[in-house]
Design an enzyme around this catalytic site. Structure first.
Site, short mmCIF file in Angstrom:
data_model
loop_
_atom_site.label_atom_id
_atom_site.label_comp_id
_atom_site.label_asym_id
_atom_site.label_seq_id
_atom_site.Cartn_x
_atom_site.Cartn_y
_atom_site.Cartn_z
N TYR A 1 0.92 -1.28 -0.06
CA TYR A 1 0.12 -0.19 -0.11
C TYR A 1 0.85 1.28 -0.06
O TYR A 1 0.22 2.31 -0.28
CB TYR A 1 -0.97 0.01 1.11
CG TYR A 1 -2.13 -1.07 0.89
CD1 TYR A 1 -2.92 -0.86 0.19
CD2 TYR A 1 -1.93 -2.42 1.68
CE1 TYR A 1 -3.92 -1.86 -0.15
CE2 TYR A 1 -2.83 -3.51 1.57
CZ TYR A 1 -3.86 -3.12 0.27
OH TYR A 1 -4.66 -4.12 0.15
N PHE B 1 -10.18 -4.48 10.79
CA PHE B 1 -11.33 -4.13 9.81
C PHE B 1 -11.06 -4.42 8.31
O PHE B 1 -9.82 -4.64 8.18
CB PHE B 1 -11.84 -2.75 9.89
CG PHE B 1 -10.96 -1.52 9.64
CD1 PHE B 1 -10.70 -1.39 8.37
CD2 PHE B 1 -10.23 -1.03 10.69
CE1 PHE B 1 -9.97 -0.32 8.18
CE2 PHE B 1 -9.30 -0.17 10.44
CZ PHE B 1 -9.16 0.35 9.17
#
Length: 422
Positions: free
Chosen positions: A127, A422
């Site tokens: 990322y 999450f």
């Protein structure tokens, strides 16, 4: 990156495509591919935006984002675009599918007014290419209960009038949200939890392949009866020779609005009969547990790693949303690496900040620090050192002393932490 195929269809999910999307997602995470009807039912009611890549009608990549609030330094809730469930099937790697999905999603998030994007990275190297940086870490400890030096005769909790109560899942659903909202406001990096989160955490969304077993749940009440702490833990059942108890307790949740409540909950867990070892689960790197016991060596670090990753979608908006304990100014040139210096989040800005507020307008002044967007994300929640990033070659110091001044501005007394996966 391999050659991008333009015939691969990248788009939001259509009607009836959710089971195929779940199958691709489960394949990417090395789980049994075919979803159960129960999982499809649960997923169909989850909030968020689902994207997929399709090859001849079959889903080969997955991506989900949803609205979130992340706590900035100082307690302000910041609108965030949370990214999750990102996979690319092994047959379709290196074809630019993630790039196409994440680029469209982040541009839409910026247009909505989200200030940042967040994610928990399964792999470290992915990322940074998209402007994310590790903004908050997590540490796990294993506690040798016998070595702590705690006196088992000592009352817990110690605060006069305070008490501990066992509660069931209904009690957690009733008491947990208000406590989390209180803790969330004081913890940089924490994210909000909706009613669905609490329902899932208390077993209402169990599936055949992910069964739920009720844990032990304890609340701490202050002298006036206010719930200011919650502990959720599970135990195994293990005995050694000579009928010696060797049980391990694994913490799933420990939230405390006060240091007294946190100390009481850790001491309670270390005083439960038969528990020889406590595994803390991911905690803030500066958690009290590291130095809580008379013998601090009883708590041994087992994992220390990155956790919450952040990308700033609106640099001035994100930098002025947080607070600053000291006054100062610095001119920064932010390079949005995925799209170049002219990318949607890049530019040159003058940050003027102090305890009374801050401003961060664009400027044509000479840059004092030059940094990629991912490096700025490391600083946003106050966990990273500008000086260290300069030494690593990740930040360029164009004016001597600029790194020291920026460190005074950005650093905080409490390290950021995100309690949630999450």
């Amino acid at each position: 990156m391999g050659v991008q195929r333009t015939d691969l269809d990248v788009r939001p999910l259509g009607d009836g495509e959710l089971p195929d999307w779940i199958r691709a997602m489960r394949t990417g995470f090395l789980r049994t591919p075919t979803p159960t009807p129960r999982e499809v039912e649960i997923r169909s009611g989850a909030p968020g935006r689902l994207y997929g890549a399709f090859d001849a009608g079959r889903c080969v990549a997955t991506y989900r984002s949803f609205d979130q609030r992340v706590t900035a330094v100082g307690g302000a809730p910041v609108a965030a675009n949370a990214v999750s469930n990102v996979t690319v099937s092994p047959t379709h790697r290196r074809r630019g599918l993630l790039t196409r999905m994440i680029d469209a999603d982040l541009r839409a998030a910026r247009d909505r007014g989200d200030l940042v994007a967040t994610l928990i990275a399964a792999e470290y190297r992915i990322y940074g290419r998209y402007g994310f940086g590790p903004a908050a870490g997590a540490t796990e400890w294993e506690i040798d209960v016998a070595r702590t030096g705690l006196d088992p005769r000592r009352p817990v909790p110690e605060e006069p009038g305070a008490r501990l109560d066992l509660v069931d899942p209904d009690g957690v659903r009733a008491l947990g949200p208000a406590l989390h909202a209180r803790v969330h406001r004081g913890q940089p990096g924490a994210v909000d939890r909706d009613a669905r989160w609490w329902q899932r955490a208390t077993g209402l969304y169990a599936t055949e392949d992910e069964p739920w077993k009720e844990p032990f749940c304890v609340v701490h009440r202050s002298a006036d009866g206010t719930v200011d702490g919650l502990l959720v833990y599970r135990t195994d059942e293990k005995w050694g020779e000579g009928k010696r108890p060797l049980n391990t307790a694994t913490v799933e949740e420990l939230s405390a609005a006060t240091p007294a409540a946190e100390r009481a909950l850790w001491r309670y867990l270390c005083a439960v009969d038969w528990i020889a070892t406590v595994r803390t689960g991911p905690r803030a790197p500066d958690s009290l547990v590291a130095d809580l016991f008379p013998d601090a060596r009883a708590a041994r670090v087992t994992t220390a790693a990155d956790w919450l990753w952040v990308r700033l979608l609106d640099v001035p908006g994100a930098l002025t949303a947080r607070s600053y304990e000291a006054a100062g100014s610095v001119v920064i040139a932010v390079v949005d690496e995925p799209l170049g210096a002219g990318g949607p989040s890049g530019g040159r800005f003058r940050l003027d900040a102090g305890p009374q507020g801050s401003s961060c307008p664009p400027t044509t002044g000479s840059a004092e620090l030059v940094l990629p967007l991912g490096a700025l994300a490391r600083l946003w929640l106050g966990d990273a050192s500008v000086r260290r990033l300069v030494d690593l070659g990740l930040v360029g110091e164009e004016r001597p002393g600029a790194a020291a001044r920026a460190d005074v501005l950005f650093r905080t007394g409490r390290r950021p932490w995100c309690p949630d996966l999450f």
